[in-house]
Design a protein around this motif. Sequence first.
Motif, PDB file in Angstrom:
ATOM      1  N   ARG A   2     -17.705 -29.430  38.027  1.00  0.00           N
ATOM      2  CA  ARG A   2     -16.290 -29.107  38.246  1.00  0.00           C
ATOM      3  C   ARG A   2     -15.414 -29.845  37.238  1.00  0.00           C
ATOM      4  O   ARG A   2     -14.480 -29.281  36.665  1.00  0.00           O
ATOM      5  N   GLU A   3     -15.726 -31.116  36.994  1.00  0.00           N
ATOM      6  CA  GLU A   3     -14.944 -31.922  36.047  1.00  0.00           C
ATOM      7  C   GLU A   3     -15.089 -31.402  34.616  1.00  0.00           C
ATOM      8  O   GLU A   3     -14.111 -31.327  33.862  1.00  0.00           O
ATOM      9  N   MET A   4     -16.310 -31.011  34.248  1.00  0.00           N
ATOM     10  CA  MET A   4     -16.538 -30.465  32.909  1.00  0.00           C
ATOM     11  C   MET A   4     -15.765 -29.158  32.716  1.00  0.00           C
ATOM     12  O   MET A   4     -15.099 -28.969  31.687  1.00  0.00           O
ATOM     13  N   MET A   5     -15.855 -28.272  33.695  1.00  0.00           N
ATOM     14  CA  MET A   5     -15.164 -26.990  33.588  1.00  0.00           C
ATOM     15  C   MET A   5     -13.645 -27.191  33.594  1.00  0.00           C
ATOM     16  O   MET A   5     -12.930 -26.538  32.830  1.00  0.00           O
ATOM     17  N   ILE A  55     -10.997 -25.958  30.743  1.00  0.00           N
ATOM     18  CA  ILE A  55      -9.878 -25.082  31.109  1.00  0.00           C
ATOM     19  C   ILE A  55      -8.551 -25.757  30.780  1.00  0.00           C
ATOM     20  O   ILE A  55      -7.661 -25.152  30.173  1.00  0.00           O
ATOM     21  N   ASP A  56      -8.413 -27.026  31.159  1.00  0.00           N
ATOM     22  CA  ASP A  56      -7.177 -27.756  30.869  1.00  0.00           C
ATOM     23  C   ASP A  56      -6.927 -27.848  29.362  1.00  0.00           C
ATOM     24  O   ASP A  56      -5.795 -27.671  28.894  1.00  0.00           O
ATOM     25  N   SER A  57      -7.978 -28.111  28.595  1.00  0.00           N
ATOM     26  CA  SER A  57      -7.835 -28.215  27.138  1.00  0.00           C
ATOM     27  C   SER A  57      -7.388 -26.899  26.536  1.00  0.00           C
ATOM     28  O   SER A  57      -6.471 -26.867  25.710  1.00  0.00           O
ATOM     29  N   CYS A  58      -8.033 -25.809  26.932  1.00  0.00           N
ATOM     30  CA  CYS A  58      -7.656 -24.492  26.403  1.00  0.00           C
ATOM     31  C   CYS A  58      -6.217 -24.145  26.773  1.00  0.00           C
ATOM     32  O   CYS A  58      -5.463 -23.621  25.943  1.00  0.00           O
ATOM     33  N   GLU A  59      -5.844 -24.460  27.995  1.00  0.00           N
ATOM     34  CA  GLU A  59      -4.476 -24.183  28.441  1.00  0.00           C
ATOM     35  C   GLU A  59      -3.464 -24.982  27.620  1.00  0.00           C
ATOM     36  O   GLU A  59      -2.430 -24.453  27.194  1.00  0.00           O
ATOM     37  N   ALA A  76      -0.603 -23.648  25.151  1.00  0.00           N
ATOM     38  CA  ALA A  76       0.788 -24.048  25.396  1.00  0.00           C
ATOM     39  C   ALA A  76       1.419 -24.694  24.162  1.00  0.00           C
ATOM     40  O   ALA A  76       2.630 -24.597  23.961  1.00  0.00           O
ATOM     41  N   ALA A  77       0.588 -25.321  23.314  1.00  0.00           N
ATOM     42  CA  ALA A  77       1.098 -25.914  22.072  1.00  0.00           C
ATOM     43  C   ALA A  77       1.475 -24.844  21.056  1.00  0.00           C
ATOM     44  O   ALA A  77       2.105 -25.142  20.043  1.00  0.00           O
ATOM     45  N   GLY A  78       1.063 -23.607  21.329  1.00  0.00           N
ATOM     46  CA  GLY A  78       1.416 -22.506  20.444  1.00  0.00           C
ATOM     47  C   GLY A  78       0.359 -22.165  19.417  1.00  0.00           C
ATOM     48  O   GLY A  78       0.637 -21.457  18.444  1.00  0.00           O
ATOM     49  N   TYR A  79      -0.862 -22.610  19.606  1.00  0.00           N
ATOM     50  CA  TYR A  79      -1.934 -22.363  18.645  1.00  0.00           C
ATOM     51  C   TYR A  79      -2.122 -20.869  18.383  1.00  0.00           C
ATOM     52  O   TYR A  79      -2.168 -20.059  19.305  1.00  0.00           O
ATOM     53  N   THR A  80      -2.220 -20.519  17.095  1.00  0.00           N
ATOM     54  CA  THR A  80      -2.560 -19.157  16.667  1.00  0.00           C
ATOM     55  C   THR A  80      -3.588 -19.262  15.544  1.00  0.00           C
ATOM     56  O   THR A  80      -3.823 -20.358  14.996  1.00  0.00           O
ATOM     57  N   GLU A  81      -4.150 -18.129  15.149  1.00  0.00           N
ATOM     58  CA  GLU A  81      -5.124 -18.117  14.052  1.00  0.00           C
ATOM     59  C   GLU A  81      -4.539 -18.685  12.768  1.00  0.00           C
ATOM     60  O   GLU A  81      -5.266 -19.266  11.959  1.00  0.00           O
ATOM     61  N   VAL A 107      -8.838 -33.580   9.028  1.00  0.00           N
ATOM     62  CA  VAL A 107      -9.662 -32.654   9.806  1.00  0.00           C
ATOM     63  C   VAL A 107      -8.796 -31.449  10.131  1.00  0.00           C
ATOM     64  O   VAL A 107      -7.671 -31.596  10.616  1.00  0.00           O
ATOM     65  N   SER A 108      -9.329 -30.263   9.858  1.00  0.00           N
ATOM     66  CA  SER A 108      -8.551 -29.052  10.124  1.00  0.00           C
ATOM     67  C   SER A 108      -8.600 -28.692  11.606  1.00  0.00           C
ATOM     68  O   SER A 108      -9.535 -29.056  12.324  1.00  0.00           O
ATOM     69  N   ILE A 109      -7.591 -27.969  12.021  1.00  0.00           N
ATOM     70  CA  ILE A 109      -7.553 -27.474  13.397  1.00  0.00           C
ATOM     71  C   ILE A 109      -8.768 -26.584  13.642  1.00  0.00           C
ATOM     72  O   ILE A 109      -9.377 -26.626  14.713  1.00  0.00           O
ATOM     73  N   HIS A 110      -9.146 -25.808  12.633  1.00  0.00           N
ATOM     74  CA  HIS A 110     -10.325 -24.952  12.775  1.00  0.00           C
ATOM     75  C   HIS A 110     -11.574 -25.794  13.053  1.00  0.00           C
ATOM     76  O   HIS A 110     -12.396 -25.424  13.909  1.00  0.00           O
ATOM     77  N   GLU A 111     -11.719 -26.898  12.351  1.00  0.00           N
ATOM     78  CA  GLU A 111     -12.874 -27.777  12.589  1.00  0.00           C
ATOM     79  C   GLU A 111     -12.863 -28.312  14.020  1.00  0.00           C
ATOM     80  O   GLU A 111     -13.917 -28.404  14.673  1.00  0.00           O
ATOM     81  N   LEU A 112     -11.683 -28.653  14.508  1.00  0.00           N
ATOM     82  CA  LEU A 112     -11.583 -29.126  15.891  1.00  0.00           C
ATOM     83  C   LEU A 112     -11.955 -28.017  16.880  1.00  0.00           C
ATOM     84  O   LEU A 112     -12.666 -28.264  17.866  1.00  0.00           O
ATOM     85  N   MET A 113     -11.504 -26.798  16.615  1.00  0.00           N
ATOM     86  CA  MET A 113     -11.814 -25.682  17.504  1.00  0.00           C
ATOM     87  C   MET A 113     -13.305 -25.372  17.486  1.00  0.00           C
ATOM     88  O   MET A 113     -13.913 -25.138  18.532  1.00  0.00           O
TER      89      MET A 113
END
Length: 133
Positions: free
Chosen positions: A9-12, A16-20, A24-29, A43-49
Amino acid sequence: MPTDWNLIREMMAAVIDSCEQIEAAGYTEQDRDLTVDVSGQKVSIHELMVSAWTLPENLRYRIIRDRHDKGVDLPYMPEATRIIVRMAEACSELIGAGEAKPAEAEARSAIQWYRAHAVPRVRQAIAIARSTT
């Protein structure tokens, strides 16, 4: 062996919280090439994703190896595993759907089905079987 549902439950919830929060930060491609300093390295945002989805892939294999090392290999994919994976896949199709809310009635019906139909009936059948043995 009992399952550590709190860890699952904590992992999921963390994912979910991270993706949300990323949404909410406005991430786009178009943000993939943005960089941030991590310990003196860009470090690029893509690398983090990419890391965000390869981390659970790598973790899964680590868990499989540890299970093997501890003698608790899975002889088959348990039903609970299939249920969680399939619902995660269904949920993934809702990401970015916004106000369209595809299959919302069916999703809410599924939630109710688990809570009011499947679980109570499985528990009932097991209780009956256990009481007669």
